[in-house]
Scaffold this motif. Structure first.
Motif, PDB file in Angstrom:
ATOM      1  N   ASP A 126      43.202  23.057  -2.811  1.00  0.00           N
ATOM      2  CA  ASP A 126      42.769  22.183  -1.714  1.00  0.00           C
ATOM      3  C   ASP A 126      41.489  21.427  -2.069  1.00  0.00           C
ATOM      4  O   ASP A 126      41.350  20.242  -1.746  1.00  0.00           O
ATOM      5  N   ALA A 127      40.556  22.083  -2.725  1.00  0.00           N
ATOM      6  CA  ALA A 127      39.314  21.409  -3.108  1.00  0.00           C
ATOM      7  C   ALA A 127      39.594  20.290  -4.097  1.00  0.00           C
ATOM      8  O   ALA A 127      39.023  19.194  -4.007  1.00  0.00           O
ATOM      9  N   LEU A 177      38.916  18.737   6.990  1.00  0.00           N
ATOM     10  CA  LEU A 177      37.990  17.963   6.167  1.00  0.00           C
ATOM     11  C   LEU A 177      38.649  16.688   5.662  1.00  0.00           C
ATOM     12  O   LEU A 177      38.048  15.602   5.710  1.00  0.00           O
ATOM     13  N   ALA A 178      39.870  16.788   5.187  1.00  0.00           N
ATOM     14  CA  ALA A 178      40.571  15.618   4.649  1.00  0.00           C
ATOM     15  C   ALA A 178      40.791  14.562   5.726  1.00  0.00           C
ATOM     16  O   ALA A 178      40.626  13.360   5.472  1.00  0.00           O
ATOM     17  N   ARG A 179      41.142  14.984   6.918  1.00  0.00           N
ATOM     18  CA  ARG A 179      41.355  14.006   7.992  1.00  0.00           C
ATOM     19  C   ARG A 179      40.042  13.346   8.399  1.00  0.00           C
ATOM     20  O   ARG A 179      40.009  12.150   8.715  1.00  0.00           O
ATOM     21  N   LEU A 209      39.851  11.916  -1.321  1.00  0.00           N
ATOM     22  CA  LEU A 209      39.491  11.160  -0.115  1.00  0.00           C
ATOM     23  C   LEU A 209      37.985  11.018   0.068  1.00  0.00           C
ATOM     24  O   LEU A 209      37.547  10.408   1.046  1.00  0.00           O
ATOM     25  N   THR A 210      37.194  11.545  -0.853  1.00  0.00           N
ATOM     26  CA  THR A 210      35.749  11.337  -0.801  1.00  0.00           C
ATOM     27  C   THR A 210      35.433   9.921  -1.283  1.00  0.00           C
ATOM     28  O   THR A 210      36.260   9.275  -1.944  1.00  0.00           O
ATOM     29  N   ALA A 252      31.670  21.644  -4.645  1.00  0.00           N
ATOM     30  CA  ALA A 252      31.040  21.588  -3.324  1.00  0.00           C
ATOM     31  C   ALA A 252      32.068  21.752  -2.209  1.00  0.00           C
ATOM     32  O   ALA A 252      31.826  22.461  -1.216  1.00  0.00           O
ATOM     33  N   ILE A 253      33.220  21.112  -2.353  1.00  0.00           N
ATOM     34  CA  ILE A 253      34.272  21.248  -1.345  1.00  0.00           C
ATOM     35  C   ILE A 253      34.751  22.692  -1.291  1.00  0.00           C
ATOM     36  O   ILE A 253      34.933  23.265  -0.206  1.00  0.00           O
ATOM     37  N   ALA A 254      34.945  23.308  -2.452  1.00  0.00           N
ATOM     38  CA  ALA A 254      35.373  24.709  -2.478  1.00  0.00           C
ATOM     39  C   ALA A 254      34.350  25.609  -1.795  1.00  0.00           C
ATOM     40  O   ALA A 254      34.712  26.548  -1.069  1.00  0.00           O
ATOM     41  N   ARG A 255      33.061  25.340  -2.024  1.00  0.00           N
ATOM     42  CA  ARG A 255      32.019  26.113  -1.354  1.00  0.00           C
ATOM     43  C   ARG A 255      32.169  26.018   0.164  1.00  0.00           C
ATOM     44  O   ARG A 255      32.017  27.011   0.877  1.00  0.00           O
ATOM     45  N   SER A 256      32.439  24.822   0.662  1.00  0.00           N
ATOM     46  CA  SER A 256      32.577  24.657   2.112  1.00  0.00           C
ATOM     47  C   SER A 256      33.824  25.374   2.626  1.00  0.00           C
ATOM     48  O   SER A 256      33.807  25.959   3.716  1.00  0.00           O
TER      49      SER A 256
END
Length: 232
Positions: free
Chosen positions: A164-165, A210-212, A171-172, A63-67
């Protein structure tokens, strides 16, 4: 931690179903990507993802990679999404009692990280061939998997998004829940550990933002003012 999927109450007192759009920006599905290719890969991958919650980790990372792909239209989703879905299958071939030693703070077992990458590349190649991914694209996917943790630099924008994903997941809410139980850490300690291992090691601006944001939300969850509220 399970997400709340149904309401506990309806304080307004009336049904708003007619006002809920059938689709909304940023809400993702899984199944129709790449003409159903991911749906064919997943059942072959998940049997290798029962180690340290890698099955759920993988879905969140997809899901993160999709974003992140939305911010990088130049990237090939046909490389990124299969690679992130298969990136951790190799942990199934690492001795179970040694898996956490590979990633624990202060650990000195890079051999285990390399083992899971090498075994993962082999498993991924077999799965990709089984579902009919063209050899040239499969080779790019396997190259990313074989080095996704140990390789310091990104080979391509696709490799950068996969890396990155994978890291941003930490951090989720699920990432922090998982890390807490891996190492017996409080949520505050897990957040500090994961932040130290994520922010400075990301390649894309989209992942950094996103991470921040994720770290900021978790920070607020730990504030005394927030914990004092009688809220979920």
């Amino acid at each position: 931690m399970s997400s709340k999927l149904a309401p506990h109450a309806n304080h307004l007192g009336r049904d708003l179903a007619a006002h809920i759009p059938p689709e909304a920006e940023g809400v993702l599905s899984l199944g129709d990507e790449l003409d159903g290719e991911l749906s064919r890969i997943w059942p072959r991958a998940v049997v290798h993802l029962k180690v340290r919650s890698n099955d759920a980790h993988t879905l969140y990372a997809v899901a993160i990679a999709r974003s992140l792909l939305e911010a990088h239209p130049e990237a090939d989703a046909g490389v990124v999404l299969p690679a992130i879905m298969l990136h951790d299958v190799g942990w199934s071939r690492v001795p179970p009692g040694e898996v956490l030693e590979a990633i624990a703070p202060g650990s000195h077992r890079p051999d285990l990280v390399l083992l899971h990458e090498r075994e993962g590349a082999e498993l991924a190649a077999s799965i990709l061939a089984d579902v009919g991914v063209p050899p040239a694209r499969a080779a790019r996917i396997v190259e990313i998997i074989d080095g996704h943790d140990s390789r310091r630099d990104a080979l391509s924008v696709e490799d950068a998004i996969v890396k990155d994903a994978d890291k941003t997941w930490r951090l989720t809410p699920h990432g922090l829940d998982t890390v807490m139980d891996w190492f017996g850490l409080s949520r505050e300690a897990a957040l500090r550990l994961c932040s130290a291992r994520v922010h400075a090691h990301l390649f894309t601006d989209a992942a950094r933002a996103l991470a921040r944001g994720l770290a900021a939300i978790e920070s607020a969850n730990l504030w005394d003012e927030r914990t004092a509220l009688e809220l979920p």
